[in-house]
Design a protein around this motif. Structure first.
Motif, PDB file in Angstrom:
ATOM      1  N   ALA A   1       0.831  -1.201   0.000  1.00  0.00           N
ATOM      2  CA  ALA A   1       0.000   0.000   0.000  1.00  0.00           C
ATOM      3  C   ALA A   1       0.866   1.251   0.000  1.00  0.00           C
ATOM      4  O   ALA A   1       0.599   2.213  -0.726  1.00  0.00           O
TER       5      ALA A   1
ATOM      6  N   ASP B   1       1.354   4.254  -2.787  1.00  0.00           N
ATOM      7  CA  ASP B   1       1.299   5.671  -2.437  1.00  0.00           C
ATOM      8  C   ASP B   1       2.565   6.392  -2.890  1.00  0.00           C
ATOM      9  O   ASP B   1       2.522   7.524  -3.376  1.00  0.00           O
TER      10      ASP B   1
ATOM     11  N   HIS C   1       2.458   7.017  -6.584  1.00  0.00           N
ATOM     12  CA  HIS C   1       1.572   8.134  -6.906  1.00  0.00           C
ATOM     13  C   HIS C   1       2.273   9.467  -6.653  1.00  0.00           C
ATOM     14  O   HIS C   1       2.176  10.397  -7.452  1.00  0.00           O
TER      15      HIS C   1
ATOM     16  N   SER D   1      -0.895   0.393  -9.431  1.00  0.00           N
ATOM     17  CA  SER D   1      -1.346   0.121  -8.069  1.00  0.00           C
ATOM     18  C   SER D   1      -2.219  -1.127  -8.031  1.00  0.00           C
ATOM     19  O   SER D   1      -2.081  -1.968  -7.122  1.00  0.00           O
TER      20      SER D   1
ATOM     21  N   THR E   1      -5.748  13.233  -4.501  1.00  0.00           N
ATOM     22  CA  THR E   1      -5.988  11.793  -4.453  1.00  0.00           C
ATOM     23  C   THR E   1      -4.868  11.080  -3.730  1.00  0.00           C
ATOM     24  O   THR E   1      -5.095  10.178  -2.919  1.00  0.00           O
ATOM     25  N   ASP E   2      -3.650  11.470  -4.027  1.00  0.00           N
ATOM     26  CA  ASP E   2      -2.513  10.852  -3.364  1.00  0.00           C
ATOM     27  C   ASP E   2      -2.547  11.095  -1.863  1.00  0.00           C
ATOM     28  O   ASP E   2      -2.088  10.265  -1.073  1.00  0.00           O
TER      29      ASP E   2
ATOM     30  N   TYR F   1      -5.312  11.315  -0.008  1.00  0.00           N
ATOM     31  CA  TYR F   1      -6.288  10.375   0.554  1.00  0.00           C
ATOM     32  C   TYR F   1      -5.746   8.939   0.556  1.00  0.00           C
ATOM     33  O   TYR F   1      -6.026   8.159   1.472  1.00  0.00           O
ATOM     34  N   THR F   2      -5.006   8.598  -0.484  1.00  0.00           N
ATOM     35  CA  THR F   2      -4.427   7.249  -0.509  1.00  0.00           C
ATOM     36  C   THR F   2      -3.384   7.086   0.589  1.00  0.00           C
ATOM     37  O   THR F   2      -3.191   5.984   1.107  1.00  0.00           O
TER      38      THR F   2
ATOM     39  N   ALA G   1      -5.191   6.102   3.524  1.00  0.00           N
ATOM     40  CA  ALA G   1      -5.619   4.703   3.417  1.00  0.00           C
ATOM     41  C   ALA G   1      -4.518   3.751   3.871  1.00  0.00           C
ATOM     42  O   ALA G   1      -4.806   2.647   4.365  1.00  0.00           O
TER      43      ALA G   1
ATOM     44  N   ILE H   1      -7.206   2.032  -2.795  1.00  0.00           N
ATOM     45  CA  ILE H   1      -6.450   3.175  -3.318  1.00  0.00           C
ATOM     46  C   ILE H   1      -6.645   3.285  -4.830  1.00  0.00           C
ATOM     47  O   ILE H   1      -6.821   4.374  -5.384  1.00  0.00           O
ATOM     48  N   THR H   2      -6.623   2.144  -5.509  1.00  0.00           N
ATOM     49  CA  THR H   2      -6.837   2.140  -6.961  1.00  0.00           C
ATOM     50  C   THR H   2      -8.209   2.707  -7.309  1.00  0.00           C
ATOM     51  O   THR H   2      -8.358   3.496  -8.250  1.00  0.00           O
TER      52      THR H   2
ATOM     53  N   ILE I   1      -8.167   6.433  -6.985  1.00  0.00           N
ATOM     54  CA  ILE I   1      -7.458   7.052  -8.112  1.00  0.00           C
ATOM     55  C   ILE I   1      -8.368   7.128  -9.339  1.00  0.00           C
ATOM     56  O   ILE I   1      -8.368   8.118 -10.077  1.00  0.00           O
TER      57      ILE I   1
END
Length: 359
Positions: free
Chosen positions: A92, A96, A99, A151, A210-211, A213-214, A217, A240-241, A244
């Protein structure tokens, strides 16, 4: 008659050439001009080509600063996370990190686009090189899509072949660092992108968000592993995918609209309102706006009294362009075409163009 006053100014005719017969009468025209002069005193500005060029260069310079600052922040974040990936083996966190690295690298095509956008128009590229930003936006969308594919591939591989995650607290700390760095960059890019009118920079900011928030995660991944759930890491990688892909949709829509010359309908309403307030404009025959880079261009057809002389008609066209420049801050130039009101005696002057009109 058509006028493109985007690159030069014109002397103002004497009051004797003021158009007659407009709905507001002479007193309304004088009042409108008085209000306009007062506004000039309160908000001084210029429409000379040098000032417009300076504004375009300044917006590009602000975009470049945003790119360099965000590149430094995301580069540092990605390097720090990459070191932790080596020791922890977190898929994970690896996603990240990828990204963040890809987001930092998108500064390259966007930076090239900003540099190209500063170049003057040529006889081949008569509108200049502002469209390079749209191409950069496409590259950014493709980069987001590629990071989603990578990812997903890594997460599925880890589902098939589960592995233990190590140094969970360090992974959690890296996730927090990743979120803070990405969210700061996202806010910065989106704010500057909207201020200068760059859809590509806004899309890049959405990518950074987005990155962020990932990165959060990844905390779930570390928490699941701490509780003994070995599949937490790849499952979070798949989540995560999915995140994205959602941002990919938004970024693609933003860039697609710009490539297809879409504008905010509110801008069209603002432009129409400004044109209708120009003394001598009887009607608006057509109005088009389009983005070229992070600057707008306008084309407008206005209807005037057919008994005006050429100077009076030209004066109304200049005042119409002037009104648009005031109403739309990012407007760099306007082409004003003047039509005359229909006459029962005179034949429609556009009849020569009728056979060129598409069916």
């Amino acid at each position: 008659m058509s006028h493109d006053h985007g690159h030069h100014t014109h002397p103002r005719p004497q009051d004797g050439n003021h158009p007659h017969g407009h709905p507001h009468g002479h007193s309304g025209g004088r009042l409108a001009r008085l209000r306009h002069r007062v506004r000039h005193l309160l908000v001084p500005h210029s429409h000379a080509s040098a000032d417009k060029l300076d504004a375009a260069l300044e917006s590009s310079a602000r975009g470049m600063r945003a790119l360099w600052v965000s590149l430094a922040v995301l580069g540092f974040t990605a390097i720090a996370q990459a070191v932790i990936v080596v020791f922890s083996g977190s898929v994970a966190l690896l996603g990240d990190t990828v990204h963040n690295a890809s987001d930092a690298l998108t500064a390259v095509p966007l930076g090239i686009a900003f540099v190209l956008g500063r170049r003057a128009a040529t006889r081949r590229f008569t509108y200049g090189y502002g469209r390079a930003e749209d191409l950069a936006g496409i590259v950014i969308v493709a980069t987001i899509a590629a990071s989603a594919v990578f990812s997903a591939w890594i997460a599925i591989d880890r589902l098939v072949d589960p592995r233990e995650m190590r140094h969970l607290w360090v992974v959690a700390a890296a996730a927090v660092v990743g979120f803070v760095g990405n969210e700061w960059v996202a806010r910065y890019r989106i704010r500057i992108g909207r201020q200068i009118g760059s859809a590509a920079l806004v899309a890049d900011g959405l990518h950074a968000r987005t990155d962020g928030y990932t990165s959060l995660a990844v905390l779930l991944s570390a928490g699941g592993a701490a509780l003994g759930w070995q599949l937490a890491d790849p499952v979070v990688g798949l989540l995560i995918t999915a995140a994205i892909l959602l941002v990919l949709r938004d970024a693609a829509r933003e860039v697609f609209r710009r490539v297809m010359d879409a504008v905010d309908p509110a801008l069209v309403d603002t432009a129409e309102t400004a044109l209708r307030q120009v003394p001598g404009v009887r009607e608006i025959g057509g109005l088009r706006l389009r983005w070229i880079g992070h600057r707008l261009r306008a084309e407008a057809d206005i209807v005037v009294d057919g008994h005006l002389n050429v100077r009076a008609g030209h004066r109304i066209a200049v005042e119409a362009e002037h009104a648009l420049l005031h109403a739309i801050p990012k407007l760099s130039a306007a082409v004003i075409h003047t039509d005359v009101e229909p006459d029962d005696v005179e034949r429609d002057p556009h009849h020569l163009l009728a056979h060129h009109t598409a069916a």
